[in-house]
Design a protein around this motif. Structure first.
Motif, short mmCIF file in Angstrom:
data_model
loop_
_atom_site.label_atom_id
_atom_site.label_comp_id
_atom_site.label_asym_id
_atom_site.label_seq_id
_atom_site.Cartn_x
_atom_site.Cartn_y
_atom_site.Cartn_z
N ALA A 8 1.01 -1.16 0.00
CA ALA A 8 -0.03 -0.03 -0.18
C ALA A 8 0.74 1.15 -0.18
O ALA A 8 1.88 1.33 0.54
CB ALA A 8 -0.84 0.10 1.30
N ILE A 9 0.44 2.41 -0.65
CA ILE A 9 0.89 3.60 -0.70
C ILE A 9 0.27 4.36 0.81
O ILE A 9 -0.96 4.54 0.57
CB ILE A 9 0.76 4.27 -1.81
CG1 ILE A 9 1.57 3.64 -3.15
CG2 ILE A 9 1.24 5.86 -1.68
CD1 ILE A 9 1.20 4.52 -4.40
N SER A 10 1.22 4.84 1.46
CA SER A 10 0.54 5.64 2.58
C SER A 10 1.06 6.93 2.82
O SER A 10 2.53 7.34 2.67
CB SER A 10 1.16 4.88 3.95
OG SER A 10 0.56 5.58 5.11
N PHE A 11 0.20 8.03 2.59
CA PHE A 11 0.68 9.21 2.87
C PHE A 11 -0.43 9.87 3.99
O PHE A 11 -1.60 10.10 3.52
CB PHE A 11 0.68 10.08 1.47
CG PHE A 11 -0.45 10.19 0.89
CD1 PHE A 11 -1.16 11.41 0.97
CD2 PHE A 11 -1.07 9.13 0.03
CE1 PHE A 11 -2.41 11.58 0.04
CE2 PHE A 11 -2.25 9.37 -0.86
CZ PHE A 11 -2.74 10.77 -0.79
N SER A 15 -4.38 5.30 2.66
CA SER A 15 -3.81 4.46 2.70
C SER A 15 -4.31 3.82 1.20
O SER A 15 -5.78 3.88 0.84
CB SER A 15 -3.91 3.32 3.56
OG SER A 15 -3.12 2.04 3.00
N ILE A 16 -3.34 3.58 0.15
CA ILE A 16 -4.09 2.92 -1.20
C ILE A 16 -3.33 1.66 -1.33
O ILE A 16 -2.20 1.34 -1.81
CB ILE A 16 -3.47 4.15 -2.36
CG1 ILE A 16 -3.73 5.35 -1.98
CG2 ILE A 16 -4.22 3.76 -3.69
CD1 ILE A 16 -3.15 6.31 -2.74
N ILE A 89 4.69 -1.41 2.83
CA ILE A 89 4.26 -0.04 2.69
C ILE A 89 5.24 0.86 1.96
O ILE A 89 6.36 0.75 2.24
CB ILE A 89 3.93 0.50 4.20
CG1 ILE A 89 2.85 -0.05 4.78
CG2 ILE A 89 3.80 1.89 3.91
CD1 ILE A 89 1.72 -0.05 4.45
N ILE A 90 4.47 1.59 0.83
CA ILE A 90 5.31 2.64 0.18
C ILE A 90 5.04 3.78 1.03
O ILE A 90 4.08 4.53 0.93
CB ILE A 90 5.01 2.74 -1.21
CG1 ILE A 90 4.93 1.58 -2.00
CG2 ILE A 90 5.55 3.76 -1.83
CD1 ILE A 90 4.74 1.41 -3.39
N ASP A 91 5.84 4.45 1.83
CA ASP A 91 5.73 5.26 2.83
C ASP A 91 6.17 6.74 2.16
O ASP A 91 7.27 7.04 1.88
CB ASP A 91 6.61 5.03 3.94
CG ASP A 91 6.23 6.17 5.18
OD1 ASP A 91 4.97 7.02 5.04
OD2 ASP A 91 7.02 6.54 6.22
N ALA A 120 -9.28 2.72 -6.13
CA ALA A 120 -9.32 3.59 -7.27
C ALA A 120 -9.44 4.94 -6.90
O ALA A 120 -8.79 5.83 -7.36
CB ALA A 120 -10.41 3.21 -7.90
N LYS A 121 -10.27 5.32 -5.94
CA LYS A 121 -10.61 6.80 -5.57
C LYS A 121 -9.45 7.40 -5.17
O LYS A 121 -8.98 8.53 -5.62
CB LYS A 121 -11.74 6.97 -4.59
CG LYS A 121 -12.25 8.49 -4.18
CD LYS A 121 -12.72 9.29 -5.33
CE LYS A 121 -12.93 10.83 -4.89
NZ LYS A 121 -14.13 10.65 -4.23
#
Length: 325
Positions: A8-11, A15-16, A89-91, A120-121
Motif C-alpha cells: 500500500a501507498i501511505s501518505f 492508504s492506497i 508499505i510505500i511510505d 481507485a478513488k
C-alpha cells in the motif's frame, strides 16, 4: 505482466492498496557457453564444499559473511520477519519538484496499479494532486531484498502512477576525478556553431533507433544455419583522428547533418516551446499580486498587439500595386 509486489501507498492517514509491475524489459542478445572443441554445453552445478556433493536448489539458503569470515545462516523465515515497515508499505516522506533529481540516481521503474475498486478513488486523488502540483512523491520501499529511496510520479500519457527506485546518495560515485584537469575556455562562436549542429541533428525519433548489434548477430546466426547469406559490411566512413581545427570540424558536422536531413535544419521553435512548458509549475506558484500584475501586463500587450496589427494593415493597403507583399 505479473505483479512483483503487493502492499500500500501511505501518505498521511490515507492508504492506497496497490500492486507493482515491472515497467521495462531488456531485449539484448544472450549467448550460451559451450566447449570450443566439440560444442558441448557448459553447465554449472552447486556443490557443498563440506560434503563434496551436488545439492538441489531446495536445499540452499542464504548466509551473511561477517568481517572475520564467519557465515551466519539466515532462513527465509528470518528475513520475512524483519521489523521493516517498508516491506509492505510505500511510505510517502515528502514531495519535490521533478527536476530536483538527477537521472543518475534512478534504478528501475514499476507501474503502480490500484489493487481493487475501493483503492481507485484515493489512487486517482493522489494522481491528480501530483499532476496539478507538478511534483513527485518521495517514498521508501523494500523490493527484491533491498530497501531503497524512490519517487512516485504521473505517467501523463497513460494516466498511471510510476514508481522509480533510486540509489542511495553514497552509492553514486563522485565525478571529480573524471573532470578535465586543465582550465579550458570556449569561444562564443564555437557555442553558436554547436547550437547550429543541435538544430541540424534534430530531436529524438524512436523509429530511427534500432539495435544494430542484435540485428548483426541474428544475421550472422542465419548465415551459419544456411538460411540467408551474411549481408555485406557497410562502407566505413572516414577515419576519425585527432581534431585539429574545432571550428572546421563543427562546420563540416553541421553540413553533414543538414545533408542527411534533406538540407534543412530542425526548427528551434520546438525547444522554445518545451522551455515554456517547463515554466508552468513556476507560474502556478505566483502570488495573487503577481497574477494581477501579469493580467494587467497581458491587457497592455493585447492593446499594443492590436495597434501594431492596425498599423501593419494600414501600411499594407498603401503599398503600390505590383510590389511583392
Amino acid at each position: 505482466m505479473k505483479s512483483i509486489w503487493k502492499g500500500a501507498i501511505s501518505f498521511g492517514l490515507v492508504s492506497i492498496p496497490v500492486q507493482l509491475y515491472s515497467a521495462t524489459e531488456e531485449r539484448g542478445v544472450s549467448f550460451r557457453q559451450v566447449h570450443a572443441a566439440d560444442g558441448g554445453r557448459i553447465r554449472y552445478r552447486r556443490f557443498c564444499e563440506l560434503e563434496d556433493r551436488e545439492v538441489q536448489y531446495a536445499e540452499i539458503t542464504r548466509a551473511y559473511e561477517t568481517e572475520d569470515g564467519e557465515l551466519v545462516v539466515l532462513t527465509p523465515e528470518d528475513l520475512a520477519e524483519l521489523p521493516l515497515p517498508s516491506k509492505k508499505i510505500i511510505d510517502v516522506v515528502g514531495f519535490e519538484e521533478v527536476g530536483y533529481f538527477d537521472p543518475i540516481q534512478f534504478s528501475r521503474a514499476y507501474y503502480v496499479k490500484a489493487a481493487d475498486a475501493a483503492a481507485a478513488k484515493p489512487y486517482v486523488l493522489l494522481r491528480e494532486a501530483l499532476k496539478r502540483s507538478g511534483r513527485v512523491a518521495v517514498v521508501k520501499v523494500a523490493l527484491r531484498n533491498r530497501e531503497a529511496p524512490a519517487l512516485v510520479r504521473v505517467l501523463a500519457e497513460e494516466d498511471v502512477l510510476v514508481l522509480h527506485t533510486m540509489l542511495w546518495p553514497d552509492e553514486v560515485r563522485s565525478a571529480q576525478a573524471v573532470a578535465p584537469d586543465e582550465k579550458v575556455t570556449v569561444r562564443r562562436q564555437e557555442l553558436d556553431m554547436v547550437d547550429s549542429l543541435m538544430d541540424a541533428l534534430g530531436g529524438y525519433d524512436p523509429e530511427e533507433f534500432t539495435d544494430e548489434y542484435r540485428e548483426a548477430v541474428e544475421a550472422l546466426v542465419a548465415s551459419k544455419e544456411g538460411i540467408a547469406p551474411l549481408p555485406k559490411e557497410a562502407a566505413a566512413g572516414e577515419e576519425r583522428g585527432q581534431v585539429i581545427d574545432l571550428m572546421s570540424a563543427l562546420e563540416a558536422s553541421v553540413q553533414a547533418a543538414k545533408d542527411k536531413r534533406g538540407g534543412t535544419a530542425a526548427p528551434r521553435k520546438k525547444a522554445a516551446a518545451k522551455k515554456t512548458t517547463g515554466k508552468k509549475t513556476a507560474a502556478k506558484k505566483a502570488t495573487g499580486k503577481t497574477a494581477g500584475t501579469k493580467k494587467a501586463a497581458a491587457k497592455k500587450t493585447g492593446t499594443a498587439g492590436k495597434k501594431t496589427a492596425a498599423k501593419k494593415t494600414a501600411k499594407k493597403t498603401t503599398k503600390k500595386p505590383g510590389k511583392a507583399a
